[in-house]
Design an enzyme around this catalytic site. Structure first.
Site, PDB file in Angstrom:
ATOM      1  N   HIS A  48       0.820  -1.225   0.000  1.00 27.49           N
ATOM      2  CA  HIS A  48       0.000   0.000   0.000  1.00 27.49           C
ATOM      3  C   HIS A  48       0.855   1.279   0.000  1.00 27.49           C
ATOM      4  CE1 HIS A  48      -2.680   3.176   1.326  1.00 27.49           C
ATOM      5  NE2 HIS A  48      -2.112   3.195   2.503  1.00 27.49           N
ATOM      6  N   HIS A  72       4.388   6.466   5.455  1.00 27.58           N
ATOM      7  CA  HIS A  72       3.284   7.240   6.030  1.00 27.58           C
ATOM      8  C   HIS A  72       2.452   6.531   7.098  1.00 27.58           C
ATOM      9  CE1 HIS A  72       0.558   5.275   3.067  1.00 27.58           C
ATOM     10  NE2 HIS A  72      -0.396   5.571   3.930  1.00 27.58           N
ATOM     11  N   GLU A  76       2.076   5.491  12.926  1.00 24.57           N
ATOM     12  CA  GLU A  76       0.730   5.226  13.428  1.00 24.57           C
ATOM     13  C   GLU A  76       0.486   3.734  13.703  1.00 24.57           C
ATOM     14  OE1 GLU A  76      -1.094   7.491  14.410  1.00 24.57           O
ATOM     15  OE2 GLU A  76      -3.076   6.591  14.662  1.00 24.57           O
ATOM     16  N   ASP A  77       0.939   2.886  12.800  1.00 24.00           N
ATOM     17  CA  ASP A  77       0.503   1.481  12.870  1.00 24.00           C
ATOM     18  C   ASP A  77       1.589   0.441  13.146  1.00 24.00           C
ATOM     19  OD1 ASP A  77      -2.053   2.317  12.224  1.00 24.00           O
ATOM     20  OD2 ASP A  77      -1.762   2.067  10.073  1.00 24.00           O
ATOM     21  N   ASP A 139      -2.856   8.749  -0.429  1.00 26.80           N
ATOM     22  CA  ASP A 139      -3.249   7.636   0.441  1.00 26.80           C
ATOM     23  C   ASP A 139      -4.725   7.312   0.217  1.00 26.80           C
ATOM     24  OD1 ASP A 139      -3.239   5.836   2.668  1.00 26.80           O
ATOM     25  OD2 ASP A 139      -3.963   7.452   3.976  1.00 26.80           O
ATOM     26  N   ASP A 260     -24.495  19.945 -22.547  1.00 25.15           N
ATOM     27  CA  ASP A 260     -23.051  20.195 -22.413  1.00 25.15           C
ATOM     28  C   ASP A 260     -22.315  19.060 -21.726  1.00 25.15           C
ATOM     29  OD1 ASP A 260     -24.477  20.816 -20.177  1.00 25.15           O
ATOM     30  OD2 ASP A 260     -23.162  22.441 -19.540  1.00 25.15           O
TER      31      ASP A 260
HETATM   32 MN    MN Z   1      -2.330   4.558   4.320  1.00 30.77          MN
END
Ligand code: MN
Length: 281
Positions: A48, A72, A76-77, A139, A260
């Site tokens: 990812h 990124h 956090e993870d 992301d 249009d």
């Molecule tokens: Mn992500």
């Protein structure tokens, strides 16, 4: 690492060798940190961030942004910390990754759609460095491209709605139109696949009939102006499926009544010339 060579090939076209070395180290680090984690699709998680970096590489973003994209989700993870990232990749990258993590955190706290406007402002204000926001948008784009991996339909819809209300307008606001359009189109496919399909069919029918051939019309416009002294710049595009849909909703009309579905822009040096062009057309 199936998607790694593809990313490196994109970067080789515009990033010097020492930058590429840093990118390789970041990939190794992300792979190590995300070890044992998987996406809803079943793929190893590190694929990812590499795809997110690929989106930014298509935009020819700098090495720092690319490295931030690859890392990124680490703070956090994963066991990675601000300190460990900063020690390996410097404080600029660590600050940017930290900035992306902060956006991710407030995102999961503010899950109510009614405050979309405030939430957009908050995200914008928190992204002191525009690169934080660009990584966040890339992301979201990759998450939308792979949204079929999410099993629960209501979760897919929630993410799609959030994309329409928050991220597509933000992308427009910071001027990345390609991301804005793709986000809208993908979210539209989740929210209303039947409508999107029927617009797709109608557009391909019109294209086959030669009715919406943007290039032909540009050529015709140029021919029309060729007898005059005017040499404006003419560009044109087919409108996106989502913008066609929005207009159908707003005007409460069927696709057949919508006239249009293409847009053209003719730009000249001064206002007088623009009026002359308008007169001729
Ligand atoms: Mn992500």
């Amino acid at each position: 690492m199936p998607n790694t060579p593809e990313l490196l090939a994109k970067l080789e076209t515009y990033i010097p060798a020492d930058g590429l070395e840093t990118v390789r180290q970041a990939i190794e680090y992300a792979k190590e940190m995300h070890e044992g984690q998987f996406r809803s699709s079943g793929e190893p998680y590190y694929t990812h961030p590499i795809e997110v970096a690929g989106i930014l590489a298509d935009m020819k973003m700098d090495v720092t942004s690319i490295v931030t994209a690859i890392l990124h989700d680490t703070i956090e993870d994963t066991p990675a910390t601000y300190e460990s990232v900063s020690k390996k990749f410097g404080t600029v990258v660590a600050d940017l990754v930290d900035g992306v993590s902060k956006l991710t955190r407030i995102e999961s706290k503010t899950r109510e759609g009614k405050q979309a406007e405030n939430f957009r402002k908050l995200l914008l204000a928190m992204s002191e460095d525009i690169r934080v926001l660009l990584v966040k948008l890339a992301d979201r784009l990759h998450n939308m491209r792979t949204i079929e991996g999410i099993q629960k339909p209501e979760k897919r819809r929630r993410i799609a709605l959030e994309t329409l209300e928050i991220y597509a307008p933000l992308a427009e606001r910071v001027g990345v139109h390609a991301i804005k359009s793709e986000l809208e189109d993908l979210a539209f496919g989740v929210m209303n696949p039947e409508a999107r399909d029927s617009i797709t069919k109608r557009l391909s029918f019109l294209r086959k009939e030669g009715i919406t051939v943007v290039d032909n019309i540009i050529e015709e416009l140029a021919k029309l102006l060729s007898d005059s002294e005017l040499t404006p710049e003419i560009t044109g595009r087919e409108k996106t499926r989502y913008s066609i849909w929005k207009k159908m909703q707003r005007k409460n009309v069927a696709f057949e009544q919508l006239s249009d579905i293409m847009a053209f822009r003719i730009a000249d040096d001064n206002i007088g010339q623009c009026y002359e062009v308008l007169g001729l057309i």
